[in-house]
Write a protein that holds these residues in place. Sequence first.
Motif, mmCIF file in Angstrom:
data_model
loop_
_atom_site.group_PDB
_atom_site.id
_atom_site.type_symbol
_atom_site.label_atom_id
_atom_site.label_comp_id
_atom_site.label_asym_id
_atom_site.label_seq_id
_atom_site.Cartn_x
_atom_site.Cartn_y
_atom_site.Cartn_z
ATOM 1 N N MET A 1 0.847 -1.190 0.000
ATOM 2 C CA MET A 1 0.000 0.000 0.000
ATOM 3 C C MET A 1 0.884 1.242 0.000
ATOM 4 S SD MET A 1 -3.089 0.916 2.628
ATOM 5 C CE MET A 1 -2.215 1.839 3.864
ATOM 6 N N ILE A 2 0.453 2.284 -0.729
ATOM 7 C CA ILE A 2 1.191 3.537 -0.798
ATOM 8 C C ILE A 2 0.420 4.603 -0.029
ATOM 9 C CG2 ILE A 2 2.103 5.344 -2.283
ATOM 10 C CD1 ILE A 2 2.513 3.307 -4.437
ATOM 11 N N ALA A 3 1.077 5.268 0.904
ATOM 12 C CA ALA A 3 0.446 6.318 1.693
ATOM 13 C C ALA A 3 0.165 7.526 0.813
ATOM 14 C CB ALA A 3 1.348 6.710 2.862
ATOM 15 N N PRO A 4 -0.845 8.336 1.153
ATOM 16 C CA PRO A 4 -1.155 9.516 0.347
ATOM 17 C C PRO A 4 -0.035 10.543 0.371
ATOM 18 C CG PRO A 4 -2.421 9.505 2.394
ATOM 19 C CD PRO A 4 -1.767 8.166 2.284
ATOM 20 N N ALA A 5 0.083 11.294 -0.728
ATOM 21 C CA ALA A 5 1.162 12.277 -0.858
ATOM 22 C C ALA A 5 1.113 13.324 0.239
ATOM 23 C CB ALA A 5 1.088 12.938 -2.235
ATOM 24 N N GLY A 6 -0.093 13.695 0.675
ATOM 25 C CA GLY A 6 -0.217 14.745 1.676
ATOM 26 C C GLY A 6 0.405 14.393 3.001
ATOM 27 N N SER A 7 0.564 13.104 3.289
ATOM 28 C CA SER A 7 1.157 12.711 4.563
ATOM 29 C C SER A 7 2.601 13.179 4.668
ATOM 30 C CB SER A 7 1.067 11.202 4.747
ATOM 31 O OG SER A 7 1.767 10.521 3.722
ATOM 32 N N VAL A 8 3.331 13.150 3.559
ATOM 33 C CA VAL A 8 4.717 13.605 3.574
ATOM 34 C C VAL A 8 4.773 15.099 3.863
ATOM 35 C CG1 VAL A 8 6.833 13.820 2.220
ATOM 36 C CG2 VAL A 8 5.424 11.767 2.009
ATOM 37 N N ASP A 9 3.864 15.860 3.286
ATOM 38 C CA ASP A 9 3.830 17.302 3.540
ATOM 39 C C ASP A 9 3.501 17.593 4.995
ATOM 40 O OD1 ASP A 9 4.363 17.791 0.866
ATOM 41 O OD2 ASP A 9 2.241 17.969 0.322
ATOM 42 N N ARG A 10 2.604 16.815 5.580
ATOM 43 C CA ARG A 10 2.250 17.038 6.987
ATOM 44 C C ARG A 10 3.409 16.683 7.909
ATOM 45 N NH1 ARG A 10 -2.465 14.494 5.213
ATOM 46 N NH2 ARG A 10 -2.013 12.602 6.406
ATOM 47 N N ILE A 11 4.134 15.643 7.566
ATOM 48 C CA ILE A 11 5.312 15.280 8.346
ATOM 49 C C ILE A 11 6.356 16.388 8.275
ATOM 50 C CG2 ILE A 11 7.261 13.677 8.477
ATOM 51 C CD1 ILE A 11 5.258 11.504 7.475
ATOM 52 N N ALA A 12 6.574 16.915 7.077
ATOM 53 C CA ALA A 12 7.539 18.009 6.902
ATOM 54 C C ALA A 12 7.152 19.215 7.748
ATOM 55 C CB ALA A 12 7.641 18.387 5.429
ATOM 56 N N ALA A 13 5.857 19.535 7.788
ATOM 57 C CA ALA A 13 5.398 20.679 8.570
ATOM 58 C C ALA A 13 5.604 20.443 10.064
ATOM 59 C CB ALA A 13 3.925 20.951 8.275
ATOM 60 N N ALA A 14 5.357 19.222 10.527
ATOM 61 C CA ALA A 14 5.549 18.906 11.943
ATOM 62 C C ALA A 14 7.014 19.027 12.345
ATOM 63 C CB ALA A 14 5.030 17.499 12.238
ATOM 64 N N LEU A 15 7.910 18.602 11.482
ATOM 65 C CA LEU A 15 9.337 18.716 11.769
ATOM 66 C C LEU A 15 9.801 20.172 11.721
ATOM 67 C CD1 LEU A 15 10.557 15.680 9.653
ATOM 68 C CD2 LEU A 15 10.579 15.827 12.149
ATOM 69 N N HIS A 16 9.273 20.917 10.764
ATOM 70 C CA HIS A 16 9.667 22.319 10.590
ATOM 71 C C HIS A 16 9.372 23.138 11.840
ATOM 72 C CE1 HIS A 16 10.519 26.042 8.454
ATOM 73 N NE2 HIS A 16 9.375 26.523 8.900
ATOM 74 N N ALA A 17 8.356 22.744 12.589
ATOM 75 C CA ALA A 17 8.010 23.469 13.817
ATOM 76 C C ALA A 17 9.146 23.449 14.828
ATOM 77 C CB ALA A 17 6.749 22.877 14.432
ATOM 78 N N VAL A 82 11.827 14.874 19.794
ATOM 79 C CA VAL A 82 11.098 15.569 18.729
ATOM 80 C C VAL A 82 10.725 14.600 17.604
ATOM 81 C CG1 VAL A 82 11.290 17.330 16.937
ATOM 82 C CG2 VAL A 82 12.105 17.813 19.251
ATOM 83 N N ILE A 83 11.702 13.841 17.129
ATOM 84 C CA ILE A 83 11.444 12.931 16.015
ATOM 85 C C ILE A 83 10.547 11.784 16.467
ATOM 86 C CG2 ILE A 83 12.520 11.422 14.294
ATOM 87 C CD1 ILE A 83 14.992 13.260 14.452
ATOM 88 N N GLY A 84 10.723 11.343 17.718
ATOM 89 C CA GLY A 84 9.870 10.290 18.245
ATOM 90 C C GLY A 84 8.412 10.711 18.317
ATOM 91 N N ALA A 85 8.154 11.974 18.686
ATOM 92 C CA ALA A 85 6.779 12.463 18.749
ATOM 93 C C ALA A 85 6.151 12.502 17.362
ATOM 94 C CB ALA A 85 6.754 13.851 19.384
ATOM 95 N N VAL A 86 6.933 12.908 16.368
ATOM 96 C CA VAL A 86 6.428 12.927 14.992
ATOM 97 C C VAL A 86 6.150 11.497 14.523
ATOM 98 C CG1 VAL A 86 6.997 13.503 12.592
ATOM 99 C CG2 VAL A 86 7.550 15.106 14.431
#
Length: 236
Positions: A1-17, A82-86
């Motif tokens: 199964m392939i995860a939706p593309a938006g999940s990568v963007d949400r992960i990036a935003a969570a890390l950017h914080a 931080v990474i563990g929470a993400v």
Amino acid sequence: MIAPAGSVDRIAAALHANGLVLRGGFNFAPVDAPPTGSSGAPAAALLLVGQAGAAPWPHFLRWREQQPQAITNPLDTWSHEVIGAVAETFGARAVSPSDKPYLPFQQWAMRAEGLKPSPLGILMHPHYGLWHAYRGALLFDDELPVQAAESGPHLCDSCVEKPCLKSCPVEAYSAQGFAYQSCLAHVRGANGEPCRSGGCLDRNACPYGTAYRYPPEVQGFHMASFAAVDLIETQP
């Protein structure tokens, strides 16, 4: 199964914080013998987490102010948290370069971003130069809409002068590799103050990515950690 593309963007935003950035990723092939994902089965995909320049530093300092002064390896501990929470939020398993047995982070980075090592061993990035780092990785049970990057021109190939091999007083870096003990003895010694307070002279001599160069207090923190000395008043 392939995860939706938006999940990568949400992960990036969570890390950017927290000043962190996604540093590429790829889907494992069956021949890779990948580490396990969050379910305990072999992971299907990987996202690298790191930094460009010193962006995480203010976030780390705020966290450090709330921690015991005697905490061991504070930057690693902060990165784990931080990474563990993400990872928990997005159903991934978080791993770190300091985890044992050691995982092939450098090989993963070369594959994900198409990078090659500099003469100092640090991977040369086309924009960040030597001023970047990998803080962890996220392992997923499902494939992601990501792919490994192709290698581009290697900046070190066009650098004729190689100032990164001419600035260290004890010539710690050479074609024979890194003379760890010579470097350590110099940094700890009477003539090592420029390295202790301002970072590796060879690394600072590199002409690429200077806009991302770590400030002296950040370099001093890393050097003090490397040399196991407490000499930088500005370090947490």
